[in-house]
Every structure is written in C-alpha cells, then in structure tokens.
Design a protein around this motif. Structure first.
Motif, PDB file in Angstrom:
ATOM      1  N   ALA A   8       0.824  -1.216   0.000  1.00  0.00           N
ATOM      2  CA  ALA A   8       0.000   0.000   0.000  1.00  0.00           C
ATOM      3  C   ALA A   8       0.853   1.260   0.000  1.00  0.00           C
ATOM      4  CB  ALA A   8      -0.933  -0.002   1.200  1.00  0.00           C
ATOM      5  N   SER A   9       1.979   1.194   0.683  1.00  0.00           N
ATOM      6  CA  SER A   9       2.820   2.379   0.769  1.00  0.00           C
ATOM      7  C   SER A   9       4.287   2.003   0.903  1.00  0.00           C
ATOM      8  CB  SER A   9       2.395   3.253   1.952  1.00  0.00           C
ATOM      9  OG  SER A   9       2.568   2.555   3.168  1.00  0.00           O
ATOM     10  N   VAL A  10       5.133   2.868   0.372  1.00  0.00           N
ATOM     11  CA  VAL A  10       6.580   2.752   0.487  1.00  0.00           C
ATOM     12  C   VAL A  10       7.106   4.164   0.688  1.00  0.00           C
ATOM     13  CG1 VAL A  10       8.738   2.157  -0.674  1.00  0.00           C
ATOM     14  CG2 VAL A  10       6.726   0.679  -0.957  1.00  0.00           C
ATOM     15  N   SER A  11       8.083   4.308   1.560  1.00  0.00           N
ATOM     16  CA  SER A  11       8.650   5.641   1.786  1.00  0.00           C
ATOM     17  C   SER A  11      10.166   5.591   1.823  1.00  0.00           C
ATOM     18  CB  SER A  11       8.106   6.232   3.089  1.00  0.00           C
ATOM     19  OG  SER A  11       8.484   5.420   4.185  1.00  0.00           O
ATOM     20  N   GLY A  12      10.758   6.731   1.581  1.00  0.00           N
ATOM     21  CA  GLY A  12      12.207   6.837   1.614  1.00  0.00           C
ATOM     22  C   GLY A  12      12.628   8.287   1.698  1.00  0.00           C
ATOM     23  N   SER A  13      13.843   8.501   2.100  1.00  0.00           N
ATOM     24  CA  SER A  13      14.404   9.857   2.185  1.00  0.00           C
ATOM     25  C   SER A  13      14.986  10.257   0.839  1.00  0.00           C
ATOM     26  CB  SER A  13      15.474   9.916   3.258  1.00  0.00           C
ATOM     27  OG  SER A  13      14.943   9.592   4.524  1.00  0.00           O
ATOM     28  N   GLY A 102      -2.293  -3.483 -10.853  1.00  0.00           N
ATOM     29  CA  GLY A 102      -1.987  -3.721  -9.457  1.00  0.00           C
ATOM     30  C   GLY A 102      -2.858  -2.899  -8.536  1.00  0.00           C
ATOM     31  N   THR A 103      -2.729  -3.163  -7.254  1.00  0.00           N
ATOM     32  CA  THR A 103      -3.533  -2.487  -6.240  1.00  0.00           C
ATOM     33  C   THR A 103      -3.043  -1.072  -5.950  1.00  0.00           C
ATOM     34  OG1 THR A 103      -2.174  -3.609  -4.594  1.00  0.00           O
ATOM     35  CG2 THR A 103      -4.314  -4.594  -5.108  1.00  0.00           C
ATOM     36  N   GLY A 104      -1.859  -0.731  -6.420  1.00  0.00           N
ATOM     37  CA  GLY A 104      -1.335   0.616  -6.266  1.00  0.00           C
ATOM     38  C   GLY A 104      -0.486   0.803  -5.028  1.00  0.00           C
ATOM     39  N   THR A 105       0.553   1.617  -5.155  1.00  0.00           N
ATOM     40  CA  THR A 105       1.468   1.910  -4.045  1.00  0.00           C
ATOM     41  C   THR A 105       1.672   3.412  -3.944  1.00  0.00           C
ATOM     42  OG1 THR A 105       2.666  -0.168  -4.306  1.00  0.00           O
ATOM     43  CG2 THR A 105       3.807   1.619  -3.157  1.00  0.00           C
ATOM     44  N   LYS A 106       1.472   3.940  -2.749  1.00  0.00           N
ATOM     45  CA  LYS A 106       1.721   5.358  -2.515  1.00  0.00           C
ATOM     46  C   LYS A 106       3.169   5.530  -2.075  1.00  0.00           C
ATOM     47  CE  LYS A 106       0.178   9.397   0.096  1.00  0.00           C
ATOM     48  NZ  LYS A 106       0.019  10.204  -1.136  1.00  0.00           N
ATOM     49  N   VAL A 107       3.919   6.282  -2.833  1.00  0.00           N
ATOM     50  CA  VAL A 107       5.319   6.562  -2.489  1.00  0.00           C
ATOM     51  C   VAL A 107       5.405   7.917  -1.811  1.00  0.00           C
ATOM     52  CG1 VAL A 107       7.604   7.087  -3.423  1.00  0.00           C
ATOM     53  CG2 VAL A 107       6.324   5.095  -4.260  1.00  0.00           C
ATOM     54  N   THR A 108       5.990   7.901  -0.628  1.00  0.00           N
ATOM     55  CA  THR A 108       6.173   9.130   0.147  1.00  0.00           C
ATOM     56  C   THR A 108       7.658   9.430   0.276  1.00  0.00           C
ATOM     57  OG1 THR A 108       4.152   8.717   1.418  1.00  0.00           O
ATOM     58  CG2 THR A 108       5.735  10.283   2.342  1.00  0.00           C
TER      59      THR A 108
ATOM     60  N   PRO B  42     -12.134   4.384  -9.575  1.00  0.00           N
ATOM     61  CA  PRO B  42     -13.044   4.954  -8.557  1.00  0.00           C
ATOM     62  C   PRO B  42     -12.261   5.892  -7.654  1.00  0.00           C
ATOM     63  CG  PRO B  42     -13.308   2.573  -8.733  1.00  0.00           C
ATOM     64  CD  PRO B  42     -12.077   2.924  -9.505  1.00  0.00           C
ATOM     65  N   PRO B  43     -12.928   6.871  -7.061  1.00  0.00           N
ATOM     66  CA  PRO B  43     -12.224   7.838  -6.197  1.00  0.00           C
ATOM     67  C   PRO B  43     -11.411   7.142  -5.111  1.00  0.00           C
ATOM     68  CG  PRO B  43     -14.473   8.550  -6.589  1.00  0.00           C
ATOM     69  CD  PRO B  43     -14.353   7.180  -7.177  1.00  0.00           C
ATOM     70  N   GLY B  44     -10.130   7.462  -5.047  1.00  0.00           N
ATOM     71  CA  GLY B  44      -9.252   6.910  -4.032  1.00  0.00           C
ATOM     72  C   GLY B  44      -8.880   5.452  -4.214  1.00  0.00           C
ATOM     73  N   LYS B  45      -9.253   4.878  -5.360  1.00  0.00           N
ATOM     74  CA  LYS B  45      -8.997   3.444  -5.566  1.00  0.00           C
ATOM     75  C   LYS B  45      -8.084   3.210  -6.772  1.00  0.00           C
ATOM     76  CE  LYS B  45     -13.166   1.853  -3.249  1.00  0.00           C
ATOM     77  NZ  LYS B  45     -14.334   0.943  -3.307  1.00  0.00           N
ATOM     78  N   ALA B  46      -7.872   1.943  -7.075  1.00  0.00           N
ATOM     79  CA  ALA B  46      -6.904   1.556  -8.101  1.00  0.00           C
ATOM     80  C   ALA B  46      -7.494   1.634  -9.508  1.00  0.00           C
ATOM     81  CB  ALA B  46      -6.395   0.149  -7.822  1.00  0.00           C
ATOM     82  N   LEU B  47      -6.605   1.583 -10.471  1.00  0.00           N
ATOM     83  CA  LEU B  47      -6.998   1.529 -11.873  1.00  0.00           C
ATOM     84  C   LEU B  47      -7.603   0.167 -12.199  1.00  0.00           C
ATOM     85  CD1 LEU B  47      -3.699   3.054 -13.308  1.00  0.00           C
ATOM     86  CD2 LEU B  47      -5.886   4.239 -13.110  1.00  0.00           C
TER      87      LEU B  47
END
Lengths: 110, 119
Positions: A8-13, A102-108, B42-47
C-alpha cells in the motif's frame, strides 16, 4: 482476474533507493514479459514509466528501473526526489482477460 | 503529437446506460498495431482495465464487466465509444481512454472524465 498485489505504501528519504513489488500469478506476470509501470500524481492521468518489464520510454529518468523474477515484478526508484512522490501502479498482460492492474502503491518522500 | 480526450455525461442515474467518447489525434486506428483501451478509477482506488479495440476491429473486455460493455470505433472521426449498461453507484469513477500499441502498454492517456452515478 484478480488485481496484482502491491504494498500500500513505500517511503524513503531523498537520495535513497526504494523498490515496489508487484506480485501476480503464473497466468499473468509469470507468463509474459509484458509488465508496465505507471506513475500517477494526484488529480492527473497515469504516466507510463516502464514497459516490457524493464524498458524506459523516451524522457523517463534512468533513476527508474524495472525487473521481474517469477511471478513478481519490481520497480526501483534510485536517488529518490520530491517529485517522485506519487501513486504507482503495475500492469500485466494476462491473456484471456488481457490486462490486470496492481492495487497501487503510494510513495512518500520523507 | 498524440492526444486523447474523453467526453460524456458527468452524472448518470442508476440503471441508465453510460456512453463515453474518446476523441484522439496524432495516430490512426487504421494503422496496424494501434489500439485504444478504456480504464477507470473509482475515487481513491486503483486503476481497472475495461475494454480494448484494435486496428482490425477486434474487441476485448474485462471478464467481470463484459456483459455490460460495448466498445466501438469510428476511424474516420478518430473516435472510440464505450457504452456501459445498468449503471450503479459503484461505477462512479474517473474514466480514461489510453492508446496501446500492439496491446503492450498504455503509452498515452486522456485527462479522464469523472462520472458520478446517483439518483
């Protein structure tokens, strides 16, 4: 066809390297060398970053690289920059129902 | 320069049929290898990939939505049309069209159009 699994998420400096995994099955990622990766900033359309697993379109920074092992593909961002903060999606050709994202990944960027 | 632009209603009622048009330039859908796909988010969701039409008029659909989708093209107008029947609030999403070359990846995208399903 189930979505490919990404963290869901990955972060790095800034300046660090991060890797995003994309796990599928032998029916999609494992069977075809046709994984692509997309970067999406808030409110914007996705942008192609990697295709055929490891190729970069013209204009995409060489800090972005892709690879695959078995049923898992990976996107590595080296020399992380503030502008890399975005959502990232993998996509694989899957034969009968041709494409799965894919389900998607938020990179911070910390 | 390749561009794509989606157009259609911003609001549809439940059970209605949605019709979206993708108008493109910079390439021809009569060229061997050229394809156009529809993808939604969808809003806030995946492709989620929905459908594809290729230069030879072959059509491919998401397994889970194929009974509700129809994709067609008008090569002379550089347009691709997607219809989705029996719309439901869960179909609320931004709908994108994207170019695909030999179906390998989505290299150019439209800016997307937000469709809300509500009574």
């Amino acid at each position: 066809q189930s979505a490919l699994t990404q963290p869901a998420s990955v972060s790095g400096s800034p300046g660090q390297s991060i890797t995003i995994s994309c796990t599928g099955t032998s029916s999609d990622v494992g069977s075809y060398n046709l994984v692509s990766w997309y970067q999406q900033h808030p409110g914007k359309a996705p942008k192609l970053m990697i295709y055929e697993g490891s190729k970069r379109p013209s204009g995409v920074s060489n800090r972005f690289s892709g690879s695959k092992s078995g049923n898992t593909a990976s996107l590595t961002i080296s020399g992380l920059q503030a502008e890399d903060e975005a959502d990232y999606y993998c996509c694989s050709y899957a034969g009968s129902s041709p494409y799965v994202f894919g389900t998607g990944t938020k990179v911070t960027v910390l | 320069q390749v561009t794509l632009r989606e157009s259609g209603p911003a609001l549809v009622k439940p059970t209605q049929t949605l019709t979206l048009t993708c108008t493109f330039s910079g390439f021809s859908l009569s060229t061997s290898g050229m394809c156009v796909s529809w993808v939604r988010q969808p809003p806030g969701k995946a492709l989620e990939w929905l459908a594809l039409i290729d230069w030879d008029d072959d059509k491919y659909y998401s397994t889970s939505l194929k009974t509700r989708l129809t994709i067609s093209k008008d090569t002379s107008k550089n347009q691709v049309v997607l219809t989705m029947t029996n719309m439901d609030p869960v179909d609320t999403a931004t709908y994108y069209c994207a170019r695909t070359f030999f179906g390998e990846n989505f290299d150019y995208w439209g800016q997307g159009t937000l469709v809300t399903v509500s009574s």
